[in-house]
Write an enzyme that holds these catalytic residues in place. Sequence first.
Site: not given
Ligand code: COA
Ligand code: ZN
Length: 309
Positions: A12, A203, A236, A245
């Site tokens: 991850r 962490h 990240c 890490n």
């Molecule tokens: N799984 C799959 N798809 C997801 C989802 C999830 N948990 N959450 C949102 N989406 C999809 C939505 O369906 C949308 O898709 P589309 O544009 O094709 O319709 C798109 O992602 C954007 O969704 P939205 O609700 O507008 O979210 P956002 O763009 O504001 O993003 C997060 C918010 C949290 C979903 C996104 O920033 C994210 O996944 N971040 C991960 C950060 C991460 O893991 N960082 C490293 C670890 S700390």
């Molecule tokens: Zn980390």
Amino acid sequence: MTRIYFNEVVTRDGFQSEPAFIPTDAKVALIDELSDCGYAKVEVTSFTSPRAIPMLRDADDVMQRIRRVPGVEYTVLVPNLRGAERALAARADELNLVMSTSETHNLANLRMPRETSFDGLKAVIDRVAGQVPVNVSLSTCFGCPMEGEVPQQEVLRWAVRFAELGVRGLTICDTTGMAHPAQVARMCEALQRRFGDLQLTLHFHNTRGMGLANVLAAVQQGVTRFDGSLGGLGGCPYAPGATGNICSEDAIHMLDAMGYDTGMDLDRLLAVARRLPEIVGHAVPGQLAKAGRIAELHPAPAHLREACA
Ligand code: COA
Ligand code: ZN
């Protein structure tokens, strides 16, 4: 002998910022090997937006295909309700919810203010209550690469809010390796005092070379759970300057040498770690895989052996 529990996060945190997609087969094979090494938990993947973290777009597949070894918990990172539904469908043993204690990092990483994250994560906790344990990972607890200092009081404030929602555990994350051992000792002391009945995990990232020193500072305060990443991969993608890490095998070797019981099969783990550069296609930061264990001795030079014979 004090028992220390390790959570492996390489597939991850380790993989999420790798430039070249790692095939699903390779991820599953690696997790299956790690499952036999003695970990308490393996953080398999994250159920995030595939656009935000393309490397982990195969999360559902990976969860379906891994071998579940009894005694190992298979946890997944979840940022929102949508992710929680996917994690439940995938039969995750734990949901590891994530938000940042720094407003700027939360906006960069999760694209929403912290309060919105909190409300969303509260909805997740309500949704899964009684079905699966919840851990909350709080990012940037020892400093934010954009805002600077994150006061300890601010970290404790968020920790209290989640503890009040009944979570099983809290992970205090040093997302970009800004922590130093004195700060870690102070933080751990405060956390142990307030949240002694929760699973507390630390962490650390080794961005500035303080990773193992920070582990030791936490252990000396009685912390018994740590995240680590095979080979020291990690970082990240939404935190400027983030790097790996703490390296699992390096940390486990250190604690083993000091007489702590990590429950790990270090020889087996080293064998897996030595295959990691081939999986990711580049050298990795971990040192033990290169140097070997303290106990792995080298023959004396030939002329000395003759002289001693
Ligand atoms: N799984 C799959 N798809 C997801 C989802 C999830 N948990 N959450 C949102 N989406 C999809 C939505 O369906 C949308 O898709 P589309 O544009 O094709 O319709 C798109 O992602 C954007 O969704 P939205 O609700 O507008 O979210 P956002 O763009 O504001 O993003 C997060 C918010 C949290 C979903 C996104 O920033 C994210 O996944 N971040 C991960 C950060 C991460 O893991 N960082 C490293 C670890 S700390
Ligand atoms: Zn980390």
